[in-house]
Design an enzyme around this catalytic site. Structure first.
Site, PDB file in Angstrom:
ATOM      1  N   LYS A  44       0.850  -1.203   0.000  1.00  0.00           N
ATOM      2  CA  LYS A  44       0.000   0.000   0.000  1.00  0.00           C
ATOM      3  C   LYS A  44       0.884   1.250   0.000  1.00  0.00           C
ATOM      4  O   LYS A  44       2.103   1.160   0.195  1.00  0.00           O
ATOM      5  CB  LYS A  44      -0.901  -0.026   1.236  1.00  0.00           C
ATOM      6  N   ARG A 142     -10.528   0.034  14.616  1.00  0.00           N
ATOM      7  CA  ARG A 142     -10.335   0.835  13.408  1.00  0.00           C
ATOM      8  C   ARG A 142     -11.262   0.239  12.352  1.00  0.00           C
ATOM      9  O   ARG A 142     -12.460   0.433  12.418  1.00  0.00           O
ATOM     10  CB  ARG A 142      -8.848   0.790  13.023  1.00  0.00           C
ATOM     11  N   HIS A 174      -6.354  -7.234  12.560  1.00  0.00           N
ATOM     12  CA  HIS A 174      -5.099  -6.470  12.603  1.00  0.00           C
ATOM     13  C   HIS A 174      -4.773  -6.141  14.053  1.00  0.00           C
ATOM     14  O   HIS A 174      -5.672  -5.799  14.829  1.00  0.00           O
ATOM     15  CB  HIS A 174      -5.284  -5.193  11.779  1.00  0.00           C
ATOM     16  N   ARG A 229       1.209 -10.911   6.957  1.00  0.00           N
ATOM     17  CA  ARG A 229       1.058  -9.681   6.168  1.00  0.00           C
ATOM     18  C   ARG A 229       2.125  -8.647   6.505  1.00  0.00           C
ATOM     19  O   ARG A 229       1.822  -7.544   6.964  1.00  0.00           O
ATOM     20  CB  ARG A 229      -0.308  -9.030   6.433  1.00  0.00           C
ATOM     21  N   TYR A 272      17.184  30.750   7.480  1.00  0.00           N
ATOM     22  CA  TYR A 272      16.119  31.558   8.099  1.00  0.00           C
ATOM     23  C   TYR A 272      16.207  31.566   9.617  1.00  0.00           C
ATOM     24  O   TYR A 272      16.408  30.525  10.238  1.00  0.00           O
ATOM     25  CB  TYR A 272      14.748  31.010   7.704  1.00  0.00           C
ATOM     26  N   CYS A 319      15.074  24.480   4.503  1.00  0.00           N
ATOM     27  CA  CYS A 319      14.118  25.338   3.798  1.00  0.00           C
ATOM     28  C   CYS A 319      13.260  24.494   2.854  1.00  0.00           C
ATOM     29  O   CYS A 319      13.370  23.273   2.822  1.00  0.00           O
ATOM     30  CB  CYS A 319      14.858  26.414   3.010  1.00  0.00           C
ATOM     31  N   MET A 320      12.424  25.158   2.093  1.00  0.00           N
ATOM     32  CA  MET A 320      11.515  24.446   1.193  1.00  0.00           C
ATOM     33  C   MET A 320      12.262  23.619   0.156  1.00  0.00           C
ATOM     34  O   MET A 320      11.920  22.474  -0.112  1.00  0.00           O
ATOM     35  CB  MET A 320      10.610  25.465   0.493  1.00  0.00           C
ATOM     36  N   ASP A 321      13.319  24.214  -0.419  1.00  0.00           N
ATOM     37  CA  ASP A 321      14.013  23.586  -1.538  1.00  0.00           C
ATOM     38  C   ASP A 321      15.486  23.319  -1.287  1.00  0.00           C
ATOM     39  O   ASP A 321      16.184  22.875  -2.188  1.00  0.00           O
ATOM     40  CB  ASP A 321      13.962  24.515  -2.766  1.00  0.00           C
TER      41      ASP A 321
END
Ligand SMILES: *Cc1c(COP(=O)(O)O)cnc(C)c1O
Length: 401
Positions: A44, A142, A174, A229, A272, A319-321
């Site tokens: 999954k 669940r 489960h 599993r 930052y 940072c983001m990138d």
């Protein structure tokens, strides 16, 4: 894509070692086989971030007989990719139409009469028999039918089986705390599971049983039943590492390359908020990957990377990138490979170490890498990680998905 091709530069690469998955599954399948159980590899969430088809094919090559996925859509993705093995899906939309699952022989978990009715309708429409795994909630609260609802669900399924619309292949559940071996809930769930199975038998059904996730596969052979599993263990991450000596191999490596190197003076702040200050004159390396690629910002100041033969700390905020690495007085050049995490062979951090550093589990780290903005490539036998050469030769194929 050709094998033996030079790896072109890429900002960020998620390298998936299919051979590691194959070997991990072979170890798990052998463990299961000793208790007479077959193996369902769980693929999954895009194969826990490794690529669903890559993971599925490697797991089948390693001896898995079944594949487990969340949804019908994920199951059909495997079928479209040529997978003919048994597949089970277990989480459905409230109004899901199971026609394609039935047509393509995908087994469907049933936890409520509503799902059973949709499956019977799909069987009628196609003139085929729907394969059902009845799910009992033994204490996770669940998915699954409660103990109170179970006899009614079993009776309805038995009636549908007698009418020739469905065949109940299995009863399953489960575990909540399998990763805490000895937790009393494990035996309590096993007892409820046995009771549910007896109810199904008394109703005339002859289902298989399956209960064990990775942790239970590795620590509770008495709970292997007919099928285990494992998910996370297939990818080389061990949820019960302190309780087993099984040798699993992490299959995922995240790497990048230095894009800029500079010398800064003592006292300069980095990134930052200027939360990190150079204690002395030092060399900084800029790495072009950040939290938008799945590198948790919480790792800022808490993690190092493998670069130019050593572990080097991340300086300041991710940072983001991009982020910055402190390299001291060592020689580092643009183009040098950087390993963010990997199997740990060379001293690089592992996904488990990342998770521990920020208080989560390695499951979240690897599944969080499901769509890197770089590329995902598949290799057999592990990536060439630490070759300082600017162009490296590596047997690989572009990820198939
Ligand atoms: C994800 C999942 C598994 C696999 O769990 P791991 O802890 O990754 O081994 C097994 N069964 C079900 C129902 C799951 O959702």
């Amino acid at each position: 894509m050709d094998a033996h091709q030079t790896v072109p530069p890429s900002r960020a690469e998620l390298v998936v070692d299919a051979e590691a998955i194959r070997q991990n599954v072979a170890l798990l399948a052998e463990t299961a086989r000793r208790s007479g159980a077959a193996t369902m590899a769980v693929v999954k969430a895009d194969g826990y971030g490794h690529g669903a088809l890559t993971a599925a094919n490697a797991a089948l090559a390693g001896g898995a007989r079944w594949l487990g996925v969340r949804s019908q859509a994920e199951a059909l993705h495997l079928r479209a990719g040529g997978v003919t093995a048994d597949v089970l899906c277990w989480l459905h939309e409230p109004d899901e139409d199971f026609t394609e699952a039935v047509r393509q022989r995908v087994a469907v978990s049933v936890a409520a009469p509503r799902t059973l009715h949709s499956l019977i309708a799909a069987a009628r429409r196609t003139g085929l028999v729907a394969h059902v795994h009845l799910k009992i909630d033994t204490g996770l609260s669940r998915n699954g039918a409660t103990g109170a609802d179970w006899p009614g669900l079993v009776a309805a399924a038995a009636e549908a089986e007698r009418a020739g619309h469905v065949v109940v292949d299995a009863v399953w559940s489960h575990l909540a705390c399998a990763d805490e071996p000895g937790h009393p809930s494990i035996d309590a769930q096993a007892a409820r599971f046995d009771e549910a199975w007896q109810t199904a038998r008394a109703a005339g059904l002859r289902p298989l049983r399956h209960l064990a996730n990775s942790a239970a596969t590795l620590t509770r052979p008495d709970l292997h039943f007919d099928l285990v599993r494992p998910g996370i263990a297939c990818y080389g991450l061990n949820p019960v590492a302190d309780h087993t000596d099984v040798r699993l191999r992490p299959a995922m490596t995240l790497r990048s390359r230095v894009v800029l190197v500079k010398r800064v003076a003592a006292g300069e702040g980095v990134s930052y908020g200027l939360t990190w200050t150079a204690a002395r004159d030092t060399t900084l390396a800029l790495i072009p990957i950040g939290y938008a690629d799945g590198v948790p910002r919480l790792l800022s100041g808490r993690m190092s990377v493998w670069l130019a033969g050593a572990r080097r700390p991340i300086a300041g905020r991710i940072c983001m990138d991009q982020f910055v690495v402190d390299c001291g007085d060592d020689v580092v050049e643009p183009g040098d490979p950087v390993v963010l995490f990997g199997p740990g062979d060379h001293g690089e951090p592992t996904a488990t170490e990342w998770a521990d550093a920020i208080g989560t589990i390695d499951y979240e780290i690897v599944t969080g890498m499901h769509r890197p903005r770089g590329r995902r490539i598949v290799v057999d036998g592990g990536p060439v990680l630490l070759d300082a050469g600017r162009a490296r030769s590596e047997q690989h194929a572009e990820a198939d998905e």
